[in-house]
Write an enzyme that holds these catalytic residues in place. Structure first.
Site, PDB file in Angstrom:
ATOM      1  CG  HIS A 205      56.805  36.323  99.965  1.00  0.00           C
ATOM      2  ND1 HIS A 205      55.422  36.387 100.075  1.00  0.00           N
ATOM      3  CD2 HIS A 205      57.200  35.085 100.308  1.00  0.00           C
ATOM      4  CE1 HIS A 205      54.825  35.435 100.228  1.00  0.00           C
ATOM      5  NE2 HIS A 205      55.777  34.654 100.398  1.00  0.00           N
TER       6      HIS A 205
HETATM    7  C1  UD1 Z   1      59.540  31.387 102.979  1.00  0.00           C
HETATM    8  C2  UD1 Z   1      58.864  30.287 102.587  1.00  0.00           C
HETATM    9  C3  UD1 Z   1      57.450  30.695 101.744  1.00  0.00           C
HETATM   10  C4  UD1 Z   1      56.673  31.567 102.635  1.00  0.00           C
HETATM   11  C5  UD1 Z   1      57.517  32.911 103.229  1.00  0.00           C
HETATM   12  C6  UD1 Z   1      56.742  33.575 104.249  1.00  0.00           C
HETATM   13  C7  UD1 Z   1      60.130  28.245 101.891  1.00  0.00           C
HETATM   14  C8  UD1 Z   1      60.614  27.490 100.917  1.00  0.00           C
HETATM   15  N1  UD1 Z   1      59.441  29.492 101.804  1.00  0.00           N
HETATM   16  O1  UD1 Z   1      59.849  32.108 101.925  1.00  0.00           O
HETATM   17  O2  UD1 Z   1      56.784  29.461 101.543  1.00  0.00           O
HETATM   18  O3  UD1 Z   1      55.779  31.949 102.026  1.00  0.00           O
HETATM   19  O4  UD1 Z   1      58.787  32.382 103.820  1.00  0.00           O
HETATM   20  O5  UD1 Z   1      57.184  34.883 104.270  1.00  0.00           O
HETATM   21  O6  UD1 Z   1      60.074  27.728 102.928  1.00  0.00           O
HETATM   22  N2  UD1 Z   1      65.798  36.653 104.672  1.00  0.00           N
HETATM   23  C9  UD1 Z   1      66.291  37.961 105.386  1.00  0.00           C
HETATM   24  N3  UD1 Z   1      65.759  37.941 106.874  1.00  0.00           N
HETATM   25  C10 UD1 Z   1      65.042  37.081 107.198  1.00  0.00           C
HETATM   26  C11 UD1 Z   1      64.314  35.992 106.367  1.00  0.00           C
HETATM   27  C12 UD1 Z   1      64.642  36.178 105.248  1.00  0.00           C
HETATM   28  O7  UD1 Z   1      67.037  38.719 105.226  1.00  0.00           O
HETATM   29  O8  UD1 Z   1      64.371  37.287 108.319  1.00  0.00           O
HETATM   30  C13 UD1 Z   1      66.454  36.620 103.245  1.00  0.00           C
HETATM   31  C14 UD1 Z   1      67.483  35.839 103.164  1.00  0.00           C
HETATM   32  O9  UD1 Z   1      68.441  36.389 102.277  1.00  0.00           O
HETATM   33  C15 UD1 Z   1      66.959  34.360 102.795  1.00  0.00           C
HETATM   34  C16 UD1 Z   1      65.718  35.119 101.747  1.00  0.00           C
HETATM   35  O10 UD1 Z   1      65.400  36.108 102.534  1.00  0.00           O
HETATM   36  O11 UD1 Z   1      67.818  33.948 102.147  1.00  0.00           O
HETATM   37  C17 UD1 Z   1      64.615  34.043 101.463  1.00  0.00           C
HETATM   38  O12 UD1 Z   1      64.220  33.579 102.929  1.00  0.00           O
HETATM   39  P1  UD1 Z   1      63.740  32.014 102.852  1.00  0.00           P
HETATM   40  O13 UD1 Z   1      63.030  31.748 104.414  1.00  0.00           O
HETATM   41  O14 UD1 Z   1      64.704  31.172 102.575  1.00  0.00           O
HETATM   42  O15 UD1 Z   1      62.461  32.047 102.189  1.00  0.00           O
HETATM   43  P2  UD1 Z   1      61.359  33.069 102.012  1.00  0.00           P
HETATM   44  O16 UD1 Z   1      61.300  33.802 100.438  1.00  0.00           O
HETATM   45  O17 UD1 Z   1      61.176  33.928 103.069  1.00  0.00           O
HETATM   46  N1  UDP Z   2      52.419  39.979 107.190  1.00  0.00           N
HETATM   47  C1  UDP Z   2      52.578  40.744 108.027  1.00  0.00           C
HETATM   48  N2  UDP Z   2      53.626  41.980 107.760  1.00  0.00           N
HETATM   49  C2  UDP Z   2      54.082  42.155 106.700  1.00  0.00           C
HETATM   50  C3  UDP Z   2      53.294  41.192 105.506  1.00  0.00           C
HETATM   51  C4  UDP Z   2      52.609  40.057 105.660  1.00  0.00           C
HETATM   52  O1  UDP Z   2      52.468  40.800 109.080  1.00  0.00           O
HETATM   53  O2  UDP Z   2      54.735  42.962 106.370  1.00  0.00           O
HETATM   54  C5  UDP Z   2      51.559  38.804 107.728  1.00  0.00           C
HETATM   55  C6  UDP Z   2      50.162  38.821 106.815  1.00  0.00           C
HETATM   56  O3  UDP Z   2      49.123  39.590 107.384  1.00  0.00           O
HETATM   57  C7  UDP Z   2      49.965  37.331 106.803  1.00  0.00           C
HETATM   58  C8  UDP Z   2      51.257  36.585 106.940  1.00  0.00           C
HETATM   59  O4  UDP Z   2      52.067  37.477 107.375  1.00  0.00           O
HETATM   60  O5  UDP Z   2      49.339  37.124 108.204  1.00  0.00           O
HETATM   61  C9  UDP Z   2      51.525  36.168 105.415  1.00  0.00           C
HETATM   62  O6  UDP Z   2      52.943  35.806 105.410  1.00  0.00           O
HETATM   63  P1  UDP Z   2      53.738  35.650 103.858  1.00  0.00           P
HETATM   64  O7  UDP Z   2      53.027  36.643 103.026  1.00  0.00           O
HETATM   65  O8  UDP Z   2      55.093  35.878 104.428  1.00  0.00           O
HETATM   66  O9  UDP Z   2      53.651  34.257 103.565  1.00  0.00           O
HETATM   67  P2  UDP Z   2      52.510  33.224 103.185  1.00  0.00           P
HETATM   68  O10 UDP Z   2      51.352  33.427 103.807  1.00  0.00           O
HETATM   69  O11 UDP Z   2      52.663  33.708 101.537  1.00  0.00           O
HETATM   70  O12 UDP Z   2      53.324  31.911 103.008  1.00  0.00           O
END
Ligand code: UD1
Ligand code: UDP
Length: 358
Positions: A205
């Protein structure tokens, strides 16, 4: 003492669940929960509140999507309003997302003591939004909860006062231990036709892997090659799903089992029974280790350097020979130790907040 906890993204719900439980056990602390809304899909947010029995948010600010500046700025505006209204004695933030930074800035500007859980992690790559968020948050925070000795050393190196730093271990380790029994009831393997120790679990991601179609295509190509050897299951983060849609139809993708994001209990089951984990997630790298499963990390660097030093985790660049990397990792023997604490990190966080911020 009134504590305002700020969360917004999937990993923060998991981290906060352990600390919120510890906080709930003492009458001396009252917690209000502010959800920025950064993650909003049911399978990125609600499922964790349900499964982890995290208290419902007192506020959901509904700020998801958008560019970094707009997202962080909107959060800052709305969090400030809540903090002015609630007047908490302290603010608690987790990790390194835009929700973390917005919460930290709002607290610091109102002179509300700030605690940061998962302080001191560094990738030393300032292009990562997470690196920017964590450095700034650590320099605003009054209490720094470091998960590892490396993290503590990073903070000391940056001149943070030793008396403000607590090396408590990783709250994600607490969570894995606490929820293991519940996860044992997960039926995720049966639902997706997976057999124990006979599949690879992948999650992707990070912006660096998803935003450039050529890189994402390379990753999908790597995973497809691997899927010819062993089933590969990939719970798709919504960001990745969106970016993949643009390169739909790339050869072989159908061989990978693409599924929606799963709840935490299903995820623990998937991790525990995988032969190998391939990820760019911070949390998933450690959870692989907690389950004694080797990991390939699709990044140029990691903040969780201990696991790479021990050979339990290996950095993998998209386009490298994935079959060779998969085969090399098979031989890894993982001995779990107290690298990330002893499962009482959340308790230590609570005790330090009580003694140092009240
Ligand atoms: C964010 C965090 C990242 C973390 C990740 C965990 C920042 C800069 N990044 O990244 O550090 O590892 O969360 O998962 O804060 N979207 C949906 N539905 C949702 C959420 C997101 O459709 O419920 C889509 C939207 O198009 C959004 C994109 O995902 O614009 C990115 O979401 P965003 O929360 O901005 O960043 P992440 O890539 O999720
Ligand atoms: N996770 C989850 N379902 C998924 C993918 C990840 O519950 O489909 C959990 C995972 O076990 C971990 C956390 O989400 O506890 C990690 O989140 P993510 O990878 O989104 O973010 P990061 O840790 O890189 O910030």
């Amino acid at each position: 003492m009134k504590l305002a906890t700020i969360v917004g993204a999937r990993p923060q719900f998991i981290k906060a669940a352990t600390v919120s439980r510890a906080i709930g056990e003492t009458p001396a602390l009252r917690e209000i929960l502010i959800h920025t809304g950064q993650h909003y899909d049911a399978n990125m947010s609600k499922v964790f509140f349900d499964e982890l029995r995290l208290p419902r948010p007192d506020y959901n600010l509904g700020i998801g999507g958008g560019h970094h500046g707009a997202q962080t700025g909107q959060m800052l505006i709305e969090i400030e309003k809540v903090l002015l209204h609630e007047k908490p004695d302290a603010v608690l933030v987790y990790g390194d997302t835009n929700s973390t930074l917005a919460g930290a800035l709002a607290a610091a500007k109102l002179h509300i003591p700030l605690a940061h859980v998962e302080a001191g992690l560094r990738s030393f790559n300032k292009k990562m939004p997470e690196e920017q968020n964590r450095i700034l948050t650590d320099h605003l925070a009054d209490l720094l909860f470091a998960p590892t000795k490396t993290a503590t050393d990073n903070l000391l190196h940056e001149g943070r006062p030793p008396e403000n730093i607590h090396t408590v271990g990783d709250v994600m380790y607490d969570a894995v231990r606490y929820y293991a029994a519940l996860a044992a009831n997960s039926t995720v393997l049966q639902r997706h036709g997976l057999n124990e120790k006979n599949y690879v679990l992948a999650t992707i991601h990070r912006a660096e892997n998803t935003d450039d179609p050529a890189t994402l295509e390379k990753i999908m190509h790597d995973l497809t090659r691997l899927a010819n050897e062993i089933p590969v299951v990939l719970p798709l983060h919504p960001r990745t799903r969106k970016m993949l849609a643009a390169i739909e139809g790339s050869p072989g993708q159908a061989k990978i089992t693409l599924i929606d994001p799963v709840g935490y209990l299903d995820m623990l089951m998937l991790e525990k029974n995988a032969r190998l984990v391939i990820t760019d997630s911070g949390g998933v790298q450690k959870e692989a280790y907690f389950h004694g499963v080797p990991c390939l990390t699709m990044r140029n660097e990691t903040e969780w350097v201990e696991l790479v030093q021990l050979g339990y985790n290996r950095l993998f660049r998209p386009g490298d020979d994935i079959i060779a990397a998969y085969e090399a990792m098979q031989a890894t023997v993982i001995t779990t130790s107290t690298l990330y604490g002893t499962g009482d990190a959340a308790l230590k966080v609570r005790e330090a907040i009580e003694s140092q911020l009240s």
